[in-house]
Scaffold this active site. Structure first.
Site, mmCIF file in Angstrom:
data_model
loop_
_atom_site.group_PDB
_atom_site.id
_atom_site.type_symbol
_atom_site.label_atom_id
_atom_site.label_comp_id
_atom_site.label_asym_id
_atom_site.label_seq_id
_atom_site.Cartn_x
_atom_site.Cartn_y
_atom_site.Cartn_z
ATOM 1 N N ARG A 1 25.230 -63.273 8.135
ATOM 2 C CA ARG A 1 26.631 -63.025 7.805
ATOM 3 C C ARG A 1 27.032 -61.622 8.240
ATOM 4 O O ARG A 1 26.221 -60.705 8.312
ATOM 5 C CB ARG A 1 26.857 -63.218 6.302
ATOM 6 C CG ARG A 1 26.587 -64.646 5.859
ATOM 7 C CD ARG A 1 26.871 -64.821 4.389
ATOM 8 N NE ARG A 1 25.718 -65.362 3.706
ATOM 9 C CZ ARG A 1 25.780 -66.087 2.597
ATOM 10 N NH1 ARG A 1 26.939 -66.340 2.044
ATOM 11 N NH2 ARG A 1 24.693 -66.547 2.031
ATOM 12 N N GLY B 1 16.150 -69.684 -0.926
ATOM 13 C CA GLY B 1 16.193 -68.839 -2.122
ATOM 14 C C GLY B 1 14.979 -67.934 -2.213
ATOM 15 O O GLY B 1 13.990 -68.096 -1.483
ATOM 16 N N ALA C 1 29.785 -76.288 -5.748
ATOM 17 C CA ALA C 1 30.152 -75.176 -4.875
ATOM 18 C C ALA C 1 30.569 -75.728 -3.525
ATOM 19 O O ALA C 1 29.732 -76.142 -2.724
ATOM 20 C CB ALA C 1 28.975 -74.222 -4.714
ATOM 21 N N ASP D 1 13.423 -79.978 -4.907
ATOM 22 C CA ASP D 1 14.447 -80.257 -3.903
ATOM 23 C C ASP D 1 15.386 -81.319 -4.458
ATOM 24 O O ASP D 1 14.969 -82.456 -4.702
ATOM 25 C CB ASP D 1 13.765 -80.758 -2.618
ATOM 26 C CG ASP D 1 14.752 -81.064 -1.502
ATOM 27 O OD1 ASP D 1 15.981 -81.024 -1.735
ATOM 28 O OD2 ASP D 1 14.283 -81.369 -0.382
ATOM 29 N N ASP E 1 15.416 -74.831 -7.733
ATOM 30 C CA ASP E 1 15.516 -74.379 -6.343
ATOM 31 C C ASP E 1 14.265 -74.832 -5.606
ATOM 32 O O ASP E 1 13.174 -74.807 -6.174
ATOM 33 C CB ASP E 1 15.633 -72.842 -6.285
ATOM 34 C CG ASP E 1 16.296 -72.340 -5.010
ATOM 35 O OD1 ASP E 1 15.789 -72.653 -3.919
ATOM 36 O OD2 ASP E 1 17.313 -71.628 -5.108
ATOM 37 N N TYR F 1 27.294 -78.122 8.230
ATOM 38 C CA TYR F 1 27.651 -77.466 6.967
ATOM 39 C C TYR F 1 29.038 -77.893 6.507
ATOM 40 O O TYR F 1 29.236 -78.285 5.352
ATOM 41 C CB TYR F 1 27.591 -75.946 7.144
ATOM 42 C CG TYR F 1 27.853 -75.155 5.889
ATOM 43 C CD1 TYR F 1 26.967 -75.212 4.804
ATOM 44 C CD2 TYR F 1 28.963 -74.325 5.774
ATOM 45 C CE1 TYR F 1 27.199 -74.476 3.656
ATOM 46 C CE2 TYR F 1 29.199 -73.586 4.626
ATOM 47 C CZ TYR F 1 28.312 -73.660 3.580
ATOM 48 O OH TYR F 1 28.540 -72.925 2.430
#
Length: 327
Positions: free
Chosen positions: A189, A39, A117, A59, A34, A148
């Site tokens: 969110r 994160g 993912a 990265d 990460d 995105y």
């Protein structure tokens, strides 16, 4: 017998950290990677003392090197909330393009199986409900969400190209709205935003008239679906999510009842390209993986609410963000 080794990118994030836990539990050697741009090391610090866990601060948009054999790779490195990918659009595009290219190269050299993912965002603002994997989507590539959406769509295309051209073993999971402990309270969110507002004694902000729908999957259910998909023989994209659909207005009422607050909902203008419907068709997951969600929303929300209540007061009171109903 030697343990299998798995590389998990985005390991300090919400989903990545839960996947680290699952594969440690299954007695894998876990290599966590990460860059910590979104994160948080607190999500995995409990794993640091373990001899079968290692962390690489890196990265994946830059060349990725891992010594020794790697049996499996889970690519979960990407900003995943609106506040993140609107703030760091270039990094979002790079991790979905350069990042996947680097990891596909690593998987090919190590003869690893790679699971990526992807997201329900590849369906955009859908004209079909529920959304089956065969639906191609309704996406605005140059809208605010395009960085995105298109990063994930490219990531799927690149992965399938390596699968068909190089014969690489790949899996693609399309993740629908997921929630649970380790979500960031201020990540933009709707679920953590509603709970955060309730904890601060604020009215709940609903964008639009609240008639748009979402379906929320508890994180343990999602992790189980991902685990089964990784070890299946299915290489096409697969939806993993909870088909129990609810409107944002109804969801706000549930949060008010859960938290015992006396706040009301206030309504603001709907953001550009905000999806009106979001519900997975999980026919394939049921048939191929024998998977479906087990945790009901009431049970999952109670656990998640208790987690958020336990956070330091300064995190609960931090309000320097905008949230959207789209995740």
């Amino acid at each position: 017998m030697a343990r299998k080794r798995i590389l998990i990118t985005g390991a300090a994030g919400f989903l990545g950290s839960h996947l680290c836990d699952r594969f440690i539990k299954e007695d894998f050697d876990v290599i966590a990677m990460d860059n910590l741009i979104t994160g948080d090391l607190r999500n995995i610090e409990h794993l640091f003392p373990l001899e079968n866990f290692e962390f690489h601060h890196h990265d994946v948009s830059k060349f990725v090197y891992v010594s020794g054999n790697v049996d499996y790779i889970l690519h979960f490195a990407s900003p995943a909330s609106p506040i993140d990918y609107l703030k760091i659009p270039i990094q979002t595009l790079k991790v979905g393009s350069l990042g996947i290219h680097n990891l596909l190269g690593l998987a090919r050299s190590k003869k690893s199986r790679l699971l990526i993912a992807s997201t329900s965002e590849v369906y955009g603002d859908p004209t079909v409900n529920p959304q089956p994997e065969e639906y191609w989507g309704n996406v605005n590539p140059v809208g605010p969400r395009g960085v995105y959406d298109e990063a994930k769509r490219f990531q799927e295309a690149m992965t399938m190209a390596y699968h068909t051209f190089h014969g690489l073993e790949t899996r693609i999971v399309r993740i629908f709205n997921t929630y649970g402990p380790r979500m960031r309270l201020n990540d933009g969110r709707v679920l953590p935003a509603f709970i955060g507002q309730a904890l601060r004694g604020e009215d709940l902000t609903v964008f639009g008239d609240g008639s748009q729908t979402r379906s929320f999957c508890y994180v343990d259910d999602l992790v189980e679906g991902i685990y089964r998909l990784l070890f299946s023989d299915y290489s096409q994209p697969m939806n993993i999510g909870n088909p129990d659909e609810i409107t944002i207005r109804e969801f706000g009422e549930e949060i008010i009842k859960l938290t015992g607050t006396k706040q009301k909902m206030v309504f603001k203008e709907l953001p550009t390209d905000d999806p009106k419907q979001r519900r997975p068709d999980i026919t394939k997951a049921r048939k191929i993986l024998n998977w479906e969600p087990k945790v009901g929303r009431a049970e999952g929300l109670k656990i998640t609410y208790e987690y958020f209540k336990s956070l330091p007061e300064k995190e609960i009171n931090h309000k320097d963000f905008t949230y959207y109903n789209n995740k």
